[in-house]
Design a protein around this motif. Sequence first.
Motif, PDB file in Angstrom:
ATOM      1  N   LEU A  80       7.725 -18.565  -1.519  1.00 39.40           N
ATOM      2  CA  LEU A  80       7.168 -17.227  -1.149  1.00 39.40           C
ATOM      3  C   LEU A  80       7.968 -16.259  -0.158  1.00 39.40           C
ATOM      4  O   LEU A  80       8.825 -16.929   0.656  1.00 39.40           O
ATOM      5  N   ALA A  81       8.201 -15.083  -0.349  1.00 43.02           N
ATOM      6  CA  ALA A  81       8.945 -14.222   0.578  1.00 43.02           C
ATOM      7  C   ALA A  81       8.232 -12.989   0.716  1.00 43.02           C
ATOM      8  O   ALA A  81       7.426 -12.756   0.191  1.00 43.02           O
ATOM      9  N   PRO A  82       8.725 -12.478   1.889  1.00 38.70           N
ATOM     10  CA  PRO A  82       7.833 -11.332   2.350  1.00 38.70           C
ATOM     11  C   PRO A  82       8.084 -10.047   1.325  1.00 38.70           C
ATOM     12  O   PRO A  82       7.001  -9.127   1.148  1.00 38.70           O
ATOM     13  N   GLU A  83       9.076  -9.986   0.401  1.00 36.62           N
ATOM     14  CA  GLU A  83       9.059  -9.104  -0.313  1.00 36.62           C
ATOM     15  C   GLU A  83       8.089  -9.247  -1.601  1.00 36.62           C
ATOM     16  O   GLU A  83       7.679  -8.398  -2.666  1.00 36.62           O
ATOM     17  N   ALA A  84       7.482 -10.463  -1.794  1.00 37.11           N
ATOM     18  CA  ALA A  84       6.706 -10.662  -2.712  1.00 37.11           C
ATOM     19  C   ALA A  84       5.315 -10.226  -2.587  1.00 37.11           C
ATOM     20  O   ALA A  84       4.395 -10.149  -3.404  1.00 37.11           O
ATOM     21  N   PHE A  85       4.887  -9.681  -1.293  1.00 34.04           N
ATOM     22  CA  PHE A  85       3.828  -9.067  -1.159  1.00 34.04           C
ATOM     23  C   PHE A  85       3.745  -7.625  -1.143  1.00 34.04           C
ATOM     24  O   PHE A  85       4.759  -7.131  -0.764  1.00 34.04           O
ATOM     25  N   GLY A  86       2.654  -6.958  -1.368  1.00 38.23           N
ATOM     26  CA  GLY A  86       2.464  -5.423  -1.348  1.00 38.23           C
ATOM     27  C   GLY A  86       1.956  -5.133  -0.030  1.00 38.23           C
ATOM     28  O   GLY A  86       1.495  -5.712   0.667  1.00 38.23           O
ATOM     29  N   ARG A  87       1.935  -3.783  -0.196  1.00 33.49           N
ATOM     30  CA  ARG A  87       1.201  -2.881   0.909  1.00 33.49           C
ATOM     31  C   ARG A  87      -0.147  -2.530   0.354  1.00 33.49           C
ATOM     32  O   ARG A  87      -0.543  -2.523  -0.627  1.00 33.49           O
ATOM     33  N   VAL A  88      -1.141  -2.361   1.361  1.00 33.40           N
ATOM     34  CA  VAL A  88      -2.501  -1.786   0.978  1.00 33.40           C
ATOM     35  C   VAL A  88      -2.478  -0.606   0.413  1.00 33.40           C
ATOM     36  O   VAL A  88      -3.598  -0.517  -0.358  1.00 33.40           O
ATOM     37  N   ASP A  89      -1.708   0.378   0.663  1.00 33.49           N
ATOM     38  CA  ASP A  89      -1.652   1.626   0.090  1.00 33.49           C
ATOM     39  C   ASP A  89      -1.214   1.649  -1.300  1.00 33.49           C
ATOM     40  O   ASP A  89      -1.219   2.641  -1.878  1.00 33.49           O
TER      41      ASP A  89
END
Length: 117
Positions: A80-89
């Motif tokens: 897991l890396a922070p880049e793997a997650f998206g933003r709510v928008d």
Amino acid sequence: MRSFLFAVSALAIVGLAFWAYRENYATQQSLRDVRALHEEIGAARTRLAVLNAEWAYLNRPDRLRDLVELNYDRLELLPLAPEAFGRVDQVAYPPKEIDFEAVTQAVEISSDGGTWP
């Protein structure tokens, strides 16, 4: 007349004694049931605590990291890396109102494959 009142009083006392006797045993049975329920709740809480401890043990980050490394060739899991997650928008939400006028094609629904009359 006096003897009749004594007889009725005696019958009333016997009836009330029988009622009190039955209520006493019903109350004792209810208390036993409550004790049994408390014991079941205690056992369930103990099982839940054990399951939570096992879950925490199995989900240790170092253990999971080792499992990912061991099974990378089959599962191709990435850390897991922070880049793997998206933003709510970035989430595409459905429209708030449905335009029923835009739905023009009818759909036939049947369990036997036939058509509606």
